[in-house]
Design a protein around this motif. Sequence first.
Motif, mmCIF file in Angstrom:
data_model
loop_
_atom_site.group_PDB
_atom_site.id
_atom_site.type_symbol
_atom_site.label_atom_id
_atom_site.label_comp_id
_atom_site.label_asym_id
_atom_site.label_seq_id
_atom_site.Cartn_x
_atom_site.Cartn_y
_atom_site.Cartn_z
ATOM 1 N N ARG A 104 -5.269 2.994 4.914
ATOM 2 C CA ARG A 104 -6.524 2.973 4.142
ATOM 3 C C ARG A 104 -6.831 1.528 3.751
ATOM 4 N N PRO A 105 -8.105 1.159 3.752
ATOM 5 C CA PRO A 105 -8.456 -0.207 3.325
ATOM 6 C C PRO A 105 -7.908 -0.518 1.928
ATOM 7 N N ASN A 106 -7.419 -1.730 1.776
ATOM 8 C CA ASN A 106 -6.873 -2.239 0.508
ATOM 9 C C ASN A 106 -5.605 -1.518 0.044
ATOM 10 N N TYR A 143 -8.395 -5.680 9.336
ATOM 11 C CA TYR A 143 -8.426 -5.678 7.871
ATOM 12 C C TYR A 143 -8.357 -7.098 7.339
ATOM 13 N N GLU A 144 -7.568 -7.939 7.999
ATOM 14 C CA GLU A 144 -7.467 -9.334 7.570
ATOM 15 C C GLU A 144 -8.820 -10.043 7.740
ATOM 16 N N ARG A 179 -11.736 -8.735 7.766
ATOM 17 C CA ARG A 179 -12.718 -8.143 6.844
ATOM 18 C C ARG A 179 -12.321 -8.268 5.384
ATOM 19 N N ASP A 180 -11.162 -8.886 5.143
ATOM 20 C CA ASP A 180 -10.647 -9.096 3.786
ATOM 21 C C ASP A 180 -10.495 -7.775 3.022
ATOM 22 N N ILE A 181 -9.844 -6.811 3.691
ATOM 23 C CA ILE A 181 -9.600 -5.523 3.023
ATOM 24 C C ILE A 181 -8.109 -5.163 3.031
ATOM 25 N N LEU A 182 -7.269 -6.201 2.974
ATOM 26 C CA LEU A 182 -5.838 -5.987 2.802
ATOM 27 C C LEU A 182 -5.515 -6.030 1.310
#
Length: 91
Positions: free
Chosen positions: A48-50, A84-85, A87-90
């Motif tokens: 899941r994102p984040n 994810y990296e 899109r900055d959603i880690l």
Amino acid sequence: RISPDTLRLQAQIAERAGRTQLARNFRRAAELTALPDDLVLSIYNSLRPNASTKQQLTDIAEQLEGEYSATLCAELVREAADVYERRDILA
């Protein structure tokens, strides 16, 4: 439960019909049959994102390859980590 052989046969049928993405999904599903259910759920939640760091996702990919020979699933997790990296959603 469905057998990995059945899933691989379905992948072949999908591929012959030109549905390459569906075929890849069936092949990944075949790999997942070797994993315990609680691990599959844990991986699902980690994707899941984040929810995870890049290192955590990388560790999951390594576990999939090393312990279960699930190379296609490991490839998908690595791809997700990269996306994810970007899109900055880690976590």
